[in-house]
Scaffold this active site. Sequence first.
Site, PDB file in Angstrom:
ATOM      1  N   HIS A  60       0.855  -1.196   0.000  1.00 43.66           N
ATOM      2  CA  HIS A  60       0.000   0.000   0.000  1.00 43.66           C
ATOM      3  C   HIS A  60       0.884   1.236   0.000  1.00 43.66           C
ATOM      4  O   HIS A  60       2.090   1.162   0.230  1.00 43.66           O
ATOM      5  CB  HIS A  60      -0.984  -0.009   1.170  1.00 43.66           C
ATOM      6  CG  HIS A  60      -0.365   0.138   2.528  1.00 43.66           C
ATOM      7  ND1 HIS A  60       0.449  -0.821   3.079  1.00 43.66           N
ATOM      8  CD2 HIS A  60      -0.422   1.134   3.456  1.00 43.66           C
ATOM      9  CE1 HIS A  60       0.846  -0.432   4.282  1.00 43.66           C
ATOM     10  NE2 HIS A  60       0.342   0.759   4.537  1.00 43.66           N
ATOM     11  N   HIS A  62       1.370   4.046   1.786  1.00 38.49           N
ATOM     12  CA  HIS A  62       1.884   4.865   2.893  1.00 38.49           C
ATOM     13  C   HIS A  62       3.407   5.026   2.800  1.00 38.49           C
ATOM     14  O   HIS A  62       4.121   4.075   2.474  1.00 38.49           O
ATOM     15  CB  HIS A  62       1.504   4.249   4.243  1.00 38.49           C
ATOM     16  CG  HIS A  62       0.062   4.474   4.602  1.00 38.49           C
ATOM     17  ND1 HIS A  62      -0.607   3.717   5.544  1.00 38.49           N
ATOM     18  CD2 HIS A  62      -0.844   5.378   4.147  1.00 38.49           C
ATOM     19  CE1 HIS A  62      -1.858   4.145   5.648  1.00 38.49           C
ATOM     20  NE2 HIS A  62      -2.026   5.151   4.809  1.00 38.49           N
ATOM     21  N   ASP A  64       5.819   5.034   4.874  1.00 45.24           N
ATOM     22  CA  ASP A  64       6.698   4.094   5.595  1.00 45.24           C
ATOM     23  C   ASP A  64       6.833   2.759   4.851  1.00 45.24           C
ATOM     24  O   ASP A  64       7.595   1.891   5.267  1.00 45.24           O
ATOM     25  CB  ASP A  64       6.239   3.900   7.055  1.00 45.24           C
ATOM     26  CG  ASP A  64       4.858   3.304   7.185  1.00 45.24           C
ATOM     27  OD1 ASP A  64       3.907   3.824   6.566  1.00 45.24           O
ATOM     28  OD2 ASP A  64       4.702   2.303   7.916  1.00 45.24           O
ATOM     29  N   HIS A  65       6.108   2.622   3.747  1.00 46.62           N
ATOM     30  CA  HIS A  65       6.215   1.423   2.906  1.00 46.62           C
ATOM     31  C   HIS A  65       6.773   1.726   1.518  1.00 46.62           C
ATOM     32  O   HIS A  65       7.128   0.799   0.792  1.00 46.62           O
ATOM     33  CB  HIS A  65       4.841   0.748   2.766  1.00 46.62           C
ATOM     34  CG  HIS A  65       4.268   0.344   4.094  1.00 46.62           C
ATOM     35  ND1 HIS A  65       4.185  -0.964   4.505  1.00 46.62           N
ATOM     36  CD2 HIS A  65       3.805   1.098   5.131  1.00 46.62           C
ATOM     37  CE1 HIS A  65       3.693  -1.002   5.736  1.00 46.62           C
ATOM     38  NE2 HIS A  65       3.447   0.244   6.133  1.00 46.62           N
ATOM     39  N   HIS A 118      -7.208  -0.714   5.798  1.00 46.92           N
ATOM     40  CA  HIS A 118      -6.146   0.210   6.240  1.00 46.92           C
ATOM     41  C   HIS A 118      -6.014   1.333   5.202  1.00 46.92           C
ATOM     42  O   HIS A 118      -6.070   2.519   5.537  1.00 46.92           O
ATOM     43  CB  HIS A 118      -4.857  -0.574   6.407  1.00 46.92           C
ATOM     44  CG  HIS A 118      -3.684   0.227   6.846  1.00 46.92           C
ATOM     45  ND1 HIS A 118      -3.580   0.795   8.094  1.00 46.92           N
ATOM     46  CD2 HIS A 118      -2.538   0.575   6.193  1.00 46.92           C
ATOM     47  CE1 HIS A 118      -2.421   1.441   8.189  1.00 46.92           C
ATOM     48  NE2 HIS A 118      -1.781   1.324   7.051  1.00 46.92           N
ATOM     49  N   ASP A 137       0.090  -3.899   6.184  1.00 40.76           N
ATOM     50  CA  ASP A 137      -0.519  -3.348   7.398  1.00 40.76           C
ATOM     51  C   ASP A 137      -1.967  -3.788   7.554  1.00 40.76           C
ATOM     52  O   ASP A 137      -2.785  -3.074   8.151  1.00 40.76           O
ATOM     53  CB  ASP A 137      -0.472  -1.809   7.375  1.00 40.76           C
ATOM     54  CG  ASP A 137       0.918  -1.257   7.658  1.00 40.76           C
ATOM     55  OD1 ASP A 137       1.842  -2.037   7.892  1.00 40.76           O
ATOM     56  OD2 ASP A 137       1.048  -0.010   7.626  1.00 40.76           O
ATOM     57  N   HIS A 175       5.062  -4.380  10.525  1.00 39.64           N
ATOM     58  CA  HIS A 175       5.430  -3.630  11.750  1.00 39.64           C
ATOM     59  C   HIS A 175       5.636  -4.551  12.940  1.00 39.64           C
ATOM     60  O   HIS A 175       4.943  -5.576  13.072  1.00 39.64           O
ATOM     61  CB  HIS A 175       4.336  -2.615  12.128  1.00 39.64           C
ATOM     62  CG  HIS A 175       4.242  -1.438  11.212  1.00 39.64           C
ATOM     63  ND1 HIS A 175       4.974  -0.288  11.381  1.00 39.64           N
ATOM     64  CD2 HIS A 175       3.489  -1.246  10.111  1.00 39.64           C
ATOM     65  CE1 HIS A 175       4.682   0.570  10.420  1.00 39.64           C
ATOM     66  NE2 HIS A 175       3.774   0.016   9.630  1.00 39.64           N
TER      67      HIS A 175
END
Length: 246
Positions: A60, A62, A64-65, A118, A137, A175
């Site tokens: 996805h 985001h 942080d990915h 998410h 996530d 995570h």
Amino acid sequence: MVMASAAEFVAVPALSDNYIWLLHDWDSGHTAVVDPGDGAAALSAVAERGWTADQLLVTHWHPDHTAGVAQVKAASGAEVWAPAAERAKFVGFDHGLGEGDRVAVGRWTAEVWEVPGHTLGHIAYILPEIGVALVGDTLFACGCGRLFEGTPEQMFRSLQRLGELPGETLAYAAHEYTLSNVRFAAHVEPANAAVAERLRAVEAARAAGRVTLPTSIAEERATNPFLRAANPDEFAALRARKDSFR
Ligand code: ZN
Ligand code: FE
């Protein structure tokens, strides 16, 4: 590190609590990098092992990915696979994926499932030949992602679907949230002996600095309150409680 029919997984810690997963096929030498939120961390983990990044798999959009996607791609020439629905949301997109698509990963084939909740475009990569699900996530060990874009009903269905995979399937989440998740599970299911046992095991693992992933679908069915929720309303109530749980 988990070995399964020449598949090796490496958890690369990144940012505050992310894992970038490397999936290496020892037979073909192919390396896939999953959700590179930090390009430098991903590249050095790959180089340390004498591997090269051949393919990036994104669950996805985001940051942080995906913040490291362009850097890894530029350094390695790796091609990028990501949710078609999130094409405009990060830099470095090559190939769009949606429900039912198949993508070659080394000698294996990943099936793409859309698992909204998410984010709306969130996908999971299911690799039945090696009993693996790359879940981003969506599903965490004893938990699930927050509902940033989707509805409780969507996330409930996404989790139920993942929960129907064979029990021995290993889920690789993005995570290290396990300790907080298991504490919450013990709070909402105080009589669940499997949860109590998991709490002891995870406390010991984290005290020793160990990675608590992957998790098995069977263990999630036994201990994850979000998978164990009976319906979307019960799920929504749990998710709201977890959002404010400290
Ligand atoms: Zn996310
Ligand atoms: Fe994340």
